[in-house]
Design a protein around this motif. Structure first.
Motif, PDB file in Angstrom:
ATOM      1  N   VAL A  94       0.793  -1.305  -0.283  1.00 30.39           N
ATOM      2  CA  VAL A  94       0.234   0.171  -0.497  1.00 30.39           C
ATOM      3  C   VAL A  94       0.693   1.216  -0.268  1.00 30.39           C
ATOM      4  O   VAL A  94       0.933   2.293  -0.261  1.00 30.39           O
ATOM      5  CB  VAL A  94      -1.340  -0.159   1.095  1.00 30.39           C
ATOM      6  N   ASP A  95       1.672   1.108   1.120  1.00 31.37           N
ATOM      7  CA  ASP A  95       2.741   2.792   0.929  1.00 31.37           C
ATOM      8  C   ASP A  95       3.389   3.113  -0.641  1.00 31.37           C
ATOM      9  O   ASP A  95       3.807   3.951  -1.005  1.00 31.37           O
ATOM     10  CB  ASP A  95       3.925   2.204   2.202  1.00 31.37           C
ATOM     11  N   LYS A  98       0.643   3.529  -3.088  1.00 30.82           N
ATOM     12  CA  LYS A  98       0.663   5.954  -3.191  1.00 30.82           C
ATOM     13  C   LYS A  98       1.969   6.068  -3.889  1.00 30.82           C
ATOM     14  O   LYS A  98       1.136   7.333  -4.096  1.00 30.82           O
ATOM     15  CB  LYS A  98       0.895   6.164  -1.560  1.00 30.82           C
ATOM     16  N   THR A  99       3.047   5.831  -3.935  1.00 31.12           N
ATOM     17  CA  THR A  99       4.208   6.588  -4.658  1.00 31.12           C
ATOM     18  C   THR A  99       4.498   6.303  -6.005  1.00 31.12           C
ATOM     19  O   THR A  99       5.315   6.529  -6.431  1.00 31.12           O
ATOM     20  CB  THR A  99       5.620   6.299  -3.823  1.00 31.12           C
ATOM     21  N   ASP A 101       2.629   5.401  -9.268  1.00 31.86           N
ATOM     22  CA  ASP A 101       1.629   4.752 -10.882  1.00 31.86           C
ATOM     23  C   ASP A 101       1.030   3.797 -11.495  1.00 31.86           C
ATOM     24  O   ASP A 101       0.095   3.394 -11.430  1.00 31.86           O
ATOM     25  CB  ASP A 101       1.449   5.658 -11.048  1.00 31.86           C
ATOM     26  N   ASP A 121      -6.266  -2.535   1.870  1.00 31.69           N
ATOM     27  CA  ASP A 121      -5.282  -1.354   2.221  1.00 31.69           C
ATOM     28  C   ASP A 121      -6.354  -1.017   4.014  1.00 31.69           C
ATOM     29  O   ASP A 121      -5.265  -0.747   4.519  1.00 31.69           O
ATOM     30  CB  ASP A 121      -6.400  -0.249   1.656  1.00 31.69           C
TER      31      ASP A 121
END
Length: 172
Positions: A94-95, A98-99, A101, A121
């Motif tokens: 998940v982390d 986020k960074t 795409d 999530d």
């Protein structure tokens, strides 16, 4: 990849998945080798593993494990992340999503329960096993620290009273 290599890959993956508590299925189309290497490094640091495999081989490797129900998630270019800790692979995935795409979470499974991307999530927001152990240890140690403080307080008060009397006598 010939038949014997495929069988060895399936057997090795199946063996690792037997001892896993969590599997996360991801899509990583368009990621560079450096990005995948960075993700693997982060997974390894968290005690998780990440592997890009052919969907057919991954589905065969999932047979006989508690994650068999995830076979419907394997469409397109996918990869597997898994860990013995029921939270660490989800946290890292998940982390990283986020960074980057190009990296998407498709779903996963914890035990016999199949999760969608929102479930993974939500799972990632839970504390890891090590964090739970640390907080439990802190709660166990807190009463002992308080007891020691209470036991030391009367002795400290007596010493302060005696010091005050000594100063009073010196001044007089």
């Amino acid at each position: 990849m010939d038949r014997s290599q495929k069988e060895a890959t399936i057997a090795a993956l199946n063996l690792e998945l037997q001892s896993a508590a969590l599997v996360v299925v991801t899509k990583q189309s368009g990621m560079t080798v450096a990005e995948v290497t960075d993700l693997r490094r982060k997974m390894r640091a968290a005690g998780a593993s990440y592997k890009v495999t052919k969907n057919r081989l991954a589905v065969i490797a999932l047979k006989g494990t508690q994650f068999e129900k995830t076979e419907g998630l394997f469409k397109g270019p996918t990869a597997l992340a898994w860990s013995k800790d029921p939270v660490s692979a989800a946290k890292v995935a998940v982390d990283y999503a986020k960074t980057n795409d190009k990296f998407k979470i498709v779903g996963g499974s914890i035990g016999n329960v199949t999760l969608d991307a929102a479930g993974v999530d939500a799972l990632s927001k839970l504390p890891s096993l090590n964090e739970l152990r640390a907080s439990l240890l802190g709660m166990i140690q807190t009463p002992a620290t308080r007891i020691a403080g209470v036991l030391q307080a009367p002795g400290g008060q007596v010493a302060r009273v005696l010091a005050a009397y000594a100063k009073k006598d010196e001044a007089a």
